[in-house]
Design an enzyme around this catalytic site. Structure first.
Site, PDB file in Angstrom:
ATOM      1  N   LYS A 116      17.903 -34.649 -32.175  1.00  0.00           N
ATOM      2  CA  LYS A 116      17.164 -33.479 -32.649  1.00  0.00           C
ATOM      3  C   LYS A 116      16.118 -33.036 -31.631  1.00  0.00           C
ATOM      4  O   LYS A 116      15.813 -31.846 -31.516  1.00  0.00           O
ATOM      5  CB  LYS A 116      16.513 -33.795 -33.993  1.00  0.00           C
ATOM      6  CG  LYS A 116      17.503 -33.960 -35.132  1.00  0.00           C
ATOM      7  CD  LYS A 116      16.768 -34.142 -36.452  1.00  0.00           C
ATOM      8  CE  LYS A 116      17.742 -34.182 -37.623  1.00  0.00           C
ATOM      9  NZ  LYS A 116      18.633 -35.341 -37.578  1.00  0.00           N
ATOM     10  N   GLU A 200       7.562 -33.046 -37.096  1.00  0.00           N
ATOM     11  CA  GLU A 200       7.439 -31.605 -37.267  1.00  0.00           C
ATOM     12  C   GLU A 200       6.289 -31.284 -38.215  1.00  0.00           C
ATOM     13  O   GLU A 200       5.904 -32.113 -39.048  1.00  0.00           O
ATOM     14  CB  GLU A 200       8.728 -31.013 -37.880  1.00  0.00           C
ATOM     15  CG  GLU A 200       9.929 -31.031 -36.983  1.00  0.00           C
ATOM     16  CD  GLU A 200      11.155 -30.463 -37.684  1.00  0.00           C
ATOM     17  OE1 GLU A 200      11.113 -30.298 -38.922  1.00  0.00           O
ATOM     18  OE2 GLU A 200      12.146 -30.195 -36.998  1.00  0.00           O
ATOM     19  N   HIS A 235      14.345 -35.406 -49.848  1.00  0.00           N
ATOM     20  CA  HIS A 235      14.812 -34.644 -48.685  1.00  0.00           C
ATOM     21  C   HIS A 235      16.341 -34.576 -48.614  1.00  0.00           C
ATOM     22  O   HIS A 235      16.896 -34.274 -47.554  1.00  0.00           O
ATOM     23  CB  HIS A 235      14.245 -35.224 -47.386  1.00  0.00           C
ATOM     24  CG  HIS A 235      12.765 -35.397 -47.409  1.00  0.00           C
ATOM     25  ND1 HIS A 235      11.890 -34.352 -47.466  1.00  0.00           N
ATOM     26  CD2 HIS A 235      12.008 -36.528 -47.433  1.00  0.00           C
ATOM     27  CE1 HIS A 235      10.651 -34.813 -47.504  1.00  0.00           C
ATOM     28  NE2 HIS A 235      10.702 -36.130 -47.486  1.00  0.00           N
ATOM     29  N   ARG A 292      29.281 -30.979 -37.860  1.00  0.00           N
ATOM     30  CA  ARG A 292      30.343 -31.458 -38.746  1.00  0.00           C
ATOM     31  C   ARG A 292      30.466 -30.497 -39.910  1.00  0.00           C
ATOM     32  O   ARG A 292      29.684 -29.549 -40.049  1.00  0.00           O
ATOM     33  CB  ARG A 292      29.995 -32.847 -39.276  1.00  0.00           C
ATOM     34  CG  ARG A 292      28.631 -32.899 -39.976  1.00  0.00           C
ATOM     35  CD  ARG A 292      28.335 -34.243 -40.595  1.00  0.00           C
ATOM     36  NE  ARG A 292      26.957 -34.388 -41.009  1.00  0.00           N
ATOM     37  CZ  ARG A 292      26.431 -33.929 -42.128  1.00  0.00           C
ATOM     38  NH1 ARG A 292      27.174 -33.234 -42.971  1.00  0.00           N
ATOM     39  NH2 ARG A 292      25.150 -34.131 -42.426  1.00  0.00           N
TER      40      ARG A 292
END
Length: 645
Positions: A116, A200, A235, A292
């Protein structure tokens, strides 16, 4: 052209891929672990290969075993499904090195988006807007601490190598950062074999909106509209829908074009999803790209009429995309819910056990179920607890919502706790009906969605007793069929006819007396399976059994003071020692189950009397982990000792 494939996965996605491939005339091969030898996907395929082992590391994550299975079974291609190795660049390379076709993007593209941190750098170069954060190579706690201070709390830790909520922790204050880093690293390592993290800014009241993209080997790339996946717990997505409610055509186009730029920047091929956070002002920020197929792809199929799995196979075989961007349909609205084996009232703890009951209804217009289980299957602690996906399409959102609610209420699961009633409450909620969506939907409406258990009313026990009587065998004595003693009418000479049943449900026991001739209310679903009655009540499917009052009178309550395992799993960390004083709420044990970590906390202040487990142990649900002694009893003992001295 691909003629045979192996599916390197399990559960409902393996079943889906196998069905589609067989409909295309392909030969299919299923792989399975020792736990999954009798699983639904195994019986769906033309051939099967036993990988052995139980844990994912010994089966579905074992690259050498999967490659060998493909070669020995004669498969020409490998479909990774989603989860496990679907976003593992080493697996894609190993498949190609073995002379097989990987039904997914090139290894380089997986690698580019698999980190990421690197992905965010690439997206910045491609002009895709980013959430403020830290995704540097320095993984020291101090680097994260400095970055979090600069960004400002709350912040979100995420596994760099994967998604699905694994390795994701919200950190509200600096004091929580160290423990959150350790836990997130362990989850990331266990789920993806990579403990790297990124950080983040945690946005308030955002929506989670993602774009489905598809690219072929000839340079064509298009977006298939968006999905709103804002309703989440831990999440992880629970409800997904397409298109995203309230999204303007201008925003949809801007997000779609940004997603295509992201895919083209890494030479993408196949199905992928670019995920964004959308704030209240309509601004969107890149989160990550999943290289994916996604769990929620059926809602995209529903609004476009396209088969994305068939597209995957054809594109992997070298065919071009069959349509252009302007030809992508947008028809009606679709909503999907994920049916999990879990307990919403216990912080969504995964549930394991045997599916004593699993019944799917006959589908009507616009309804679809993708599942990977059968009645009698064992839900193990080793894999994700999702049982299946329920999907409904409608000409508009409200029609889709009502069709899905109907489908959910007619799907019955017993033997393990599920989130079925919880999903019904979401779909019923006025805020959901009004499309008031953001990622805090569940916490905001928790008082309605997560209802504390309460004593069952008299009407429930009456309905249960009636259903039990109507489900009892009707055979009469073969030696004397006309005897009044063989009749179950409840008739007693000189007294009115009546029944008396001793029933047990949800830890309660009740003696119910009934007059004959009563029937079950039309709006109650009652299913008899052996000695157990499953009765639908307030959208819960409750298990009712009869009990022997003499045997029940001889039972003894369990001793207090023991903290037990809420599910099957393995002990990751023991955080306390015998003799240690702890406050109420203190974490004592970290338990890993179904690829997530769960903290076992002290229910009240006290002292650790004895540890009954060690790190690395596999424990069963209900096993005593820690014996506690309350402060009050210790104070009394100290006082007595003091008086003796």
């Amino acid at each position: 052209m691909i003629t045979s494939l192996l599916v390197a996965n399990r559960g409902e996605i393996a079943c889906r891929v196998i069905r589609t491939a067989k409909a295309m005339g392909l030969t299919t091969v299923a792989v399975h672990s020792a736990v999954d030898h009798d699983a639904r996907h195994v019986h769906t395929a033309d051939r099967r290969v036993d990988l052995g082992g139980a844990k994912p590391a010994d089966s579905y994550l074992a690259i050498d075993k999967l490659i060998d299975a493909a070669l020995t079974s004669g498969a020409q291609a490998v479909h990774p499904g989603y989860g496990f190795l679907s976003e593992n660049a080493d697996f894609a390379r190993a498949v190609e090195a073995a002379g097989l076709i990987f039904i997914g993007p090139p290894a380089a593209a997986i690698e580019a988006m698999g980190s990421k941190s690197a992905a965010k750098a690439l997206m910045e170069q491609a002009g895709v807007p980013l959430v403020p954060g830290y995704h540097g190579a320095d993984q020291s706690p101090e680097s994260f601490r400095v970055a979090a201070q600069g960004i400002g709390y709350p912040v979100l830790l995420k596994a760099s190598a994967g998604g699905g909520g694994k390795g994701m922790k919200v950190v509200q204050h600096e004091a929580e950062l160290t423990d959150a880093l350790l836990s997130a690293r362990r989850e990331a390592q266990a789920a993806f074999g990579d403990d790297r993290l990124l950080l983040e800014k945690y946005l308030l009241k955002p929506r989670h909106v993602e774009i489905q993209i598809f690219a072929d080997q000839h340079g064509n790339c298009l977006y298939l509209h968006e999905r709103d996946c804002s309703i989440q717990r831990r999440h992880q997505k629970v409800v997904e829908e397409a298109p995203a409610p309230g999204l303007t055509d201008q925003t949809r186009r801007a997000m779609g074009e940004a997603a295509v730029r992201a895919a083209q920047a890494i030479g993408y091929v196949g199905a992928g999803t670019v995920e964004f956070l959308l704030d209240e002002r309509g601004e969107f920020f890149f989160m990550e790209m999943n290289t994916r197929l996604q769990v929620e792809h059926p809602v995209t199929e529903a609004i476009t009429g396209l088969d994305l799995v068939a597209w995957q196979i054809r594109v992997a075989g070298g065919e071009p995309l069959p349509i252009s961007q302007s030809q992508v349909p947008l028809l009606g609205h679709a909503i999907e819910v994920r049916l999990y084996a879990e307990d919403p009232d216990q912080d969504f703890l995964p549930a394991s056990g045997r599916l004593e009951l699993y019944r799917e209804p006959a589908l009507t217009a616009g309804q679809r179920i993708d599942s990977g289980v059968n009645e009698g299957d064992l839900i193990s602690p080793f894999y994700d607890p999702m049982l299946g996906k329920l999907v409904a399409w409608g000409e508009n959102r409200e029609q889709a919502r009502l069709r899905l609610l109907d489908l959910l209420r007619k799907t019955f699961v017993g033997g393990v706790r599920t989130n079925r009633a919880f999903l019904c409450r979401i779909l019923e909620h006025p805020a959901f009906a009004a499309a008031e969506l953001d990622t805090d939907f569940i916490p905001r409406h928790a008082a309605h969605l997560l209802r504390p258990s309460s004593p069952l009313p008299d009407t429930f026990w009456q309905q249960a007793a009636i259903a039990f009587l109507h489900g009892e065998p009707t055979e009469r004595r073969a030696d004397d069929p006309d005897s009044p003693w063989a009749d179950r009418s409840g008739q007693r000479f000189g007294l009115p006819a009546s029944y008396r049943l001793h029933l047990h449900c949800n830890g309660e026991q009740r003696v119910v007396r009934l007059d004959p001739g009563l029937t079950v209310a039309d709006n109650r679903a009652a299913i008899r399976n052996g000695a157990t009655l499953y009765l639908s009540w307030d959208d819960e499917l409750l298990e009712v059994t009869r009990f022997d009052p003499i045997a029940a009178a001889d039972t003894r309550p369990q001793p207090e003071g023991g903290l037990i395992a809420p599910m099957n799993g393995s002990i990751v960390q023991v955080l306390v020692k015998p003799g240690q004083a702890v406050a109420a709420g203190t974490p004592l044990i970290v338990l890993e189950a179904m690829k997530m970590e769960h903290s076992i906390r002290a229910r009240q202040s006290g002292v650790v009397k004895q540890l009954c487990c060690s790190e690395g142990d596999m424990v069963s649900e209900g096993a005593v982990l820690v014996e506690m002694e309350p402060h009050s009893s210790l104070a009394g003992e100290a006082s007595e000792r003091g008086s003796v001295q």
